[in-house]
Design an enzyme around this catalytic site. Sequence first.
Site, PDB file in Angstrom:
ATOM      1  N   LYS A   1       0.843  -1.207   0.000  1.00 54.50           N
ATOM      2  CA  LYS A   1       0.000   0.000   0.000  1.00 54.50           C
ATOM      3  C   LYS A   1       0.874   1.252   0.000  1.00 54.50           C
ATOM      4  CE  LYS A   1      -3.639  -2.555   2.205  1.00 54.50           C
ATOM      5  NZ  LYS A   1      -4.255  -2.968   3.453  1.00 54.50           N
TER       6      LYS A   1
ATOM      7  N   GLN B   1      -4.208  -2.119   9.912  1.00 55.47           N
ATOM      8  CA  GLN B   1      -3.832  -3.333   9.179  1.00 55.47           C
ATOM      9  C   GLN B   1      -4.048  -4.563  10.069  1.00 55.47           C
ATOM     10  OE1 GLN B   1      -2.601  -3.267   5.752  1.00 55.47           O
ATOM     11  NE2 GLN B   1      -3.379  -5.316   6.126  1.00 55.47           N
TER      12      GLN B   1
ATOM     13  N   ASP C   1     -10.709   1.722   3.840  1.00 54.16           N
ATOM     14  CA  ASP C   1     -10.898   0.283   3.618  1.00 54.16           C
ATOM     15  C   ASP C   1     -12.352  -0.071   3.308  1.00 54.16           C
ATOM     16  OD1 ASP C   1      -8.584  -1.299   3.748  1.00 54.16           O
ATOM     17  OD2 ASP C   1      -8.435  -1.046   5.923  1.00 54.16           O
TER      18      ASP C   1
END
Length: 276
Positions: free
Chosen positions: A48, A92, A115
């Site tokens: 990412k 995460q 997300d």
Amino acid sequence: MILYGKPVADALLDNAASKIDNLAGKTPKLVIITNPNDPASQVYAKNKIKACVLCGINVETIAMPENSTTQQYLNLLAKLNQDKKVTGIIVQLPIHKTADEKIVSSAINKEKDVDGFLKDSYFPPCTPAGIIHMLDFYKGKGFLAGKNAVVIGRSEIVGRPMAKLLLDRDATVTICHSKTENLKDFTKHADVIISAVGKPNFLTSDMVKPNACVIDVGINRVNGKLVGDCDFENLKDLCDITPVPGGVGPMTVATLVHRLPILYQKQLQKEAEHEK
Ligand code: NDP
């Protein structure tokens, strides 16, 4: 046909980069909260970061110390939620076992939920959204209407939202899971199969009808090698299929990065409305 993720992901990243160029020197910022004890989560975070940097997005990673508690995560998130310089926040997964993943994940402001994990998020989760984008790219926007789609897996971040997005595109959708009896009876009649199980060699060629479209979401490590859920070698000549690595993974990352300039503009708009 092999459905590679990279060309589709690259087009999305180019689009994100040009949106950022149009922000006239202003730069969105992503904060990734990581768990340094989990090697897989470190790899996901690294991918990412790489994609964000390519597009000109600022990224900060915050490594949570071992034994961090739910409250420590919540304190950090409260600060980041308030920080006007922060556009998007990712926790995460998996986080440290000493904290509650559900409570922590749901403490991100909806405005910063890049997300798409919150119930009222602006976006669906990145992986299923990226898969729909990929199907649009390779098959055309009308492809899914009337198709028989089977989703294997019913998690909150992949299986369930995937089924909803397929349904929104007028596919006839079946969700299968570990209690499904005679799975092959479902997959054998499917035009589209999305496998999100997390077991290597799970979907084999005897389970798939010729010319079906198979999307392999699974990420598994076998003898140090990354593989999906599907028997790729025997399926690739029978049907359309995404490879692992190089299929769904790059789409998940690009979908996420593409959302940052969108969130940024929403936040600017909201601020401007407040100031009126
Ligand atoms: P979960 O473990 O949350 O879900 C797995 C699902 O598979 C469950 O619903 C489970 O059923 C089902 N399942 C397990 N065994 C069987 C079986 N024998 N038959 C049918 N169904 C079965 O995983 P996630 O949804 O989070 O992820 C799935 C996979 O996708 C993982 O490998 C993950 O690493 C990968 N992934 C890849 C991403 C990418 O960008 N490429 C992004 C996110 C995930 P039940 O509910 O009954 O237990």
